[in-house]
Enzyme design. Structure first.
Site, mmCIF file in Angstrom:
data_model
loop_
_atom_site.group_PDB
_atom_site.id
_atom_site.type_symbol
_atom_site.label_atom_id
_atom_site.label_comp_id
_atom_site.label_asym_id
_atom_site.label_seq_id
_atom_site.Cartn_x
_atom_site.Cartn_y
_atom_site.Cartn_z
ATOM 1 N N CYS A 12 -5.817 -3.963 6.244
ATOM 2 C CA CYS A 12 -5.828 -3.741 7.684
ATOM 3 C C CYS A 12 -4.655 -4.485 8.305
ATOM 4 C CB CYS A 12 -7.107 -4.285 8.300
ATOM 5 S SG CYS A 12 -8.611 -3.638 7.540
ATOM 6 N N GLY A 49 -3.342 0.534 8.381
ATOM 7 C CA GLY A 49 -4.683 1.095 8.473
ATOM 8 C C GLY A 49 -4.720 2.175 9.523
ATOM 9 N N ASN A 85 -8.086 -9.207 7.837
ATOM 10 C CA ASN A 85 -7.403 -8.300 6.932
ATOM 11 C C ASN A 85 -7.667 -8.821 5.526
ATOM 12 O OD1 ASN A 85 -5.544 -6.718 5.508
ATOM 13 N ND2 ASN A 85 -3.881 -8.143 5.919
ATOM 14 N N GLY A 86 -8.281 -7.995 4.703
ATOM 15 C CA GLY A 86 -8.570 -8.429 3.342
ATOM 16 C C GLY A 86 -9.874 -7.825 2.863
ATOM 17 N N TYR A 96 4.768 -1.838 -1.791
ATOM 18 C CA TYR A 96 4.346 -0.646 -1.060
ATOM 19 C C TYR A 96 3.892 -0.896 0.374
ATOM 20 C CZ TYR A 96 1.346 3.267 0.364
ATOM 21 O OH TYR A 96 0.770 4.296 1.071
ATOM 22 N N THR A 128 8.493 4.920 0.961
ATOM 23 C CA THR A 128 8.602 3.632 0.262
ATOM 24 C C THR A 128 9.533 3.686 -0.943
ATOM 25 O OG1 THR A 128 6.374 4.181 -0.397
ATOM 26 C CG2 THR A 128 6.634 2.160 0.838
ATOM 27 N N ASP A 187 9.604 6.535 -7.004
ATOM 28 C CA ASP A 187 8.459 6.244 -6.130
ATOM 29 C C ASP A 187 8.060 4.793 -6.346
ATOM 30 O OD1 ASP A 187 6.484 6.642 -4.280
ATOM 31 O OD2 ASP A 187 5.404 8.180 -5.390
ATOM 32 N N ASP A 188 7.091 4.306 -5.546
ATOM 33 C CA ASP A 188 6.708 2.901 -5.689
ATOM 34 C C ASP A 188 5.728 2.664 -6.831
ATOM 35 O OD1 ASP A 188 3.917 3.114 -4.241
ATOM 36 O OD2 ASP A 188 5.361 4.087 -2.951
#
Ligand code: SF4
Length: 501
Positions: free
Chosen positions: A2, A41, A116-117, A275, A320, A382-383
């Site tokens: 988030c 998010g 966030n987590g 990313y 990315t 790509d990542d």
């Protein structure tokens, strides 16, 4: 995963900073900061402000994107000098209104909190709190667990009786107990009514959290945010990255206090640089863009080690993959071409929560430029490969439009283990590289070859920062053995293996 932002505006005692236009109210600052965190998010958004003049919290929550959630009038209603904002990416709980943050509790003092987590021990902690402390949860969100624990420990200071007013010492001793109970990643911002704006980072600093400041004529605005880009976008200066296990409080009269509530060795999530974070952000002093450039250079070395084939073009998967693709093309002296354009109105596919939503988004989001694809031997950058669904669709899209061959180069080493700290790849059976060799994976995706960086490349590109690489190595910074989510995941692995047999 988030994005969080916490704002407080206090009377100024510092010298005025000359840069940029004056800032707006706390809620508008929180909103502007959150706009820079939308990529973290996209399920829903929430904001809570606290107005000391009337002694009230004000709240707004809505599903969907930030810009669509708020009207101009909302910021007049969300009054006060303190505000929290949160953009949600659901890992625990659902993606409905009820689980949107910030969460609020009236007792003691009035507290609101967002984080966030992800709590790896969410299920057992929620059960323990309900049975031991007789707290009933109203959501399925781990932010509520953190909030209720913090409130419970503050209420039970001094032999179970809440005496006196809120104090920094009370908050510190309560947060120390929260940290002892919580296992996982949590970068928290919160408000205690009359007490101030607080922030907490988990003992390993897995998710980022920074403090910024702007001094104006008669006030100073402080902003805690998930990424430096949110702070710099507002013309504010970055003061610091919170240390692992650091708890900070900024009071309404401008005092700043900080304490270590259980910091351990840092283990910052390497996937932020690979990313998740915006390329313009600087986390722990390490620029995300520079790290991605270096990963591209290191990936070029991995390609030249193995491939005897040559490629006509290096092509990024936007967005990315773009930075690394440029660096890789430079190293290999192969032309760089954009053969895929992104439909900017479709959300990032990886972060959508649900396989069907992800597959739909992949199909809608990339538009091919046929003249750059037809007849070409493409080295696609790509990542990462997580489930493999996105890569498979993109390779198929390029071949459908006439690519002669498509090889896939990834800046992240093979992801073989789940993440318990907020990135939505929790089940090992779903991870392509946990189950297939590189050549099998290439076949499954439909690519001619796949190339990966190595773990040592991740360390090198991040200049030796102490990192969590649990999803690459299976070695996690916290002890997960007793977590139900860990056991559940292992069960699902066995189930997936049995199906393959
Ligand atoms: S397990 Fe992987 S994705 Fe999860 S926090 Fe660690 S490095 Fe990041």
């Amino acid at each position: 995963m988030c994005g969080v932002a916490g704002v407080i505006q206090v009377p100024s005692t510092l010298a005025v900073c000359e840069i940029a236009a004056p800032l707006s109210s706390a809620s508008l600052v929180a909103y502007q900061a959150l706009l820079m965190l939308q990529h973290r998010g996209q399920d829903g958004v929430g904001m809570v402000s606290y107005d000391q003049e009337c002694g009230r919290f004000f709240e707004k929550k809505k599903l969907g994107l930030i810009a669509q959630a708020f009207e101009r009038d909302d910021f007049e209603r969300l009054s006060g000098a303190m505000a929290l904002a949160h953009t949600r990416y659901a890992t625990v709980g659902g993606d409905g209104m009820r689980d949107l943050q910030p969460m609020l509790a009236g007792v003691p003092f009035g507290v609101t909190l967002a984080h966030n987590g992800n709590l790896a021990n969410f299920f057992e902690l929620a059960d323990e709190i309900q049975s031991k402390y007789k707290i009933k949860f109203l959501t399925h969100n781990d932010a509520e667990v953190l909030l209720q624990l913090f409130c419970y420990f503050m209420s039970s200071t001094h032999q179970g009786k809440l005496t006196g007013n809120f104090s920094f010492e009370m908050a510190v001793s309560s947060m120390k107990q929260v940290v002892q109970h919580a296992n996982g990643s949590y970068s928290v911002v919160g408000i205690v009514a009359e007490g101030g704006l607080f922030a907490l980072r988990d003992p390993h600093g897995i998710r980022p959290l920074l403090l910024g400041r702007k001094v104006e004529d008669n006030r100073t605005t402080y902003l805690f945010a998930s990424e430096s880009s949110a702070i710099q976008f507002l013309g504010m200066e970055v003061i610091k990255n919170l240390a692992p296990g650091e708890f900070m409080l900024i009071t309404p009269d401008g005092q700043i206090m900080s304490a270590d509530v259980g910091g351990k060795e840092a283990a910052h999530c390497m996937f932020e640089w690979v990313y998740f974070a915006g390329a313009e952000s600087v986390l722990e002093g390490q620029c995300v863009y520079s790290a991605r450039l270096e990963l591209g250079r290191r990936l070029a070395k991995q390609v030249t080690k193995r491939s005897t084939d040559s490629f006509d073009v290096v092509m990024p998967v936007p967005d990315t993959g773009r930075t690394a693709a440029g660096a890789l093309a430079e190293c290999l002296k192969i032309p760089y071409r954009e053969g895929l354009l992104k439909n900017r109105y479709v959300q990032r596919s990886f972060i959508l929560n649900g396989q069907s939503k992800r597959e739909l988004a992949v199909g809608l989001k990339l538009i091919p430029i046929v003249s750059e694809i037809k007849g070409k031997r493409i080295l696609l950058v790509d990542d990462s490969i997580v489930r493999g669904t996105t890569s498979k669709k993109i390779v198929n899209l390029l071949k459908m439009h006439g690519a002669k061959s498509v090889s896939l180069a990834l800046t992240c080493p093979p992801i073989k283990h789940p993440c318990f700290y907020g990135i939505d790849f929790p089940v090992q059976g779903d991870l392509l590289m946990a189950n297939l060799s590189e050549s099998e994976a290439a076949r499954w995706i439909g690519a001619d070859e796949v190339f990966f960086t190595e773990c040592s490349d991740i360390d090198g590109a991040m200049n030796g920062l102490k990192l969590c690489k649990g999803c690459l190595t299976g070695e996690y910074p916290t002890n997960l053995k007793k977590c139900r989510s860990f056991a559940l995941q292992r069960g699902r692995v066995r189930e997936a293996e049995e199906k393959r047999v």
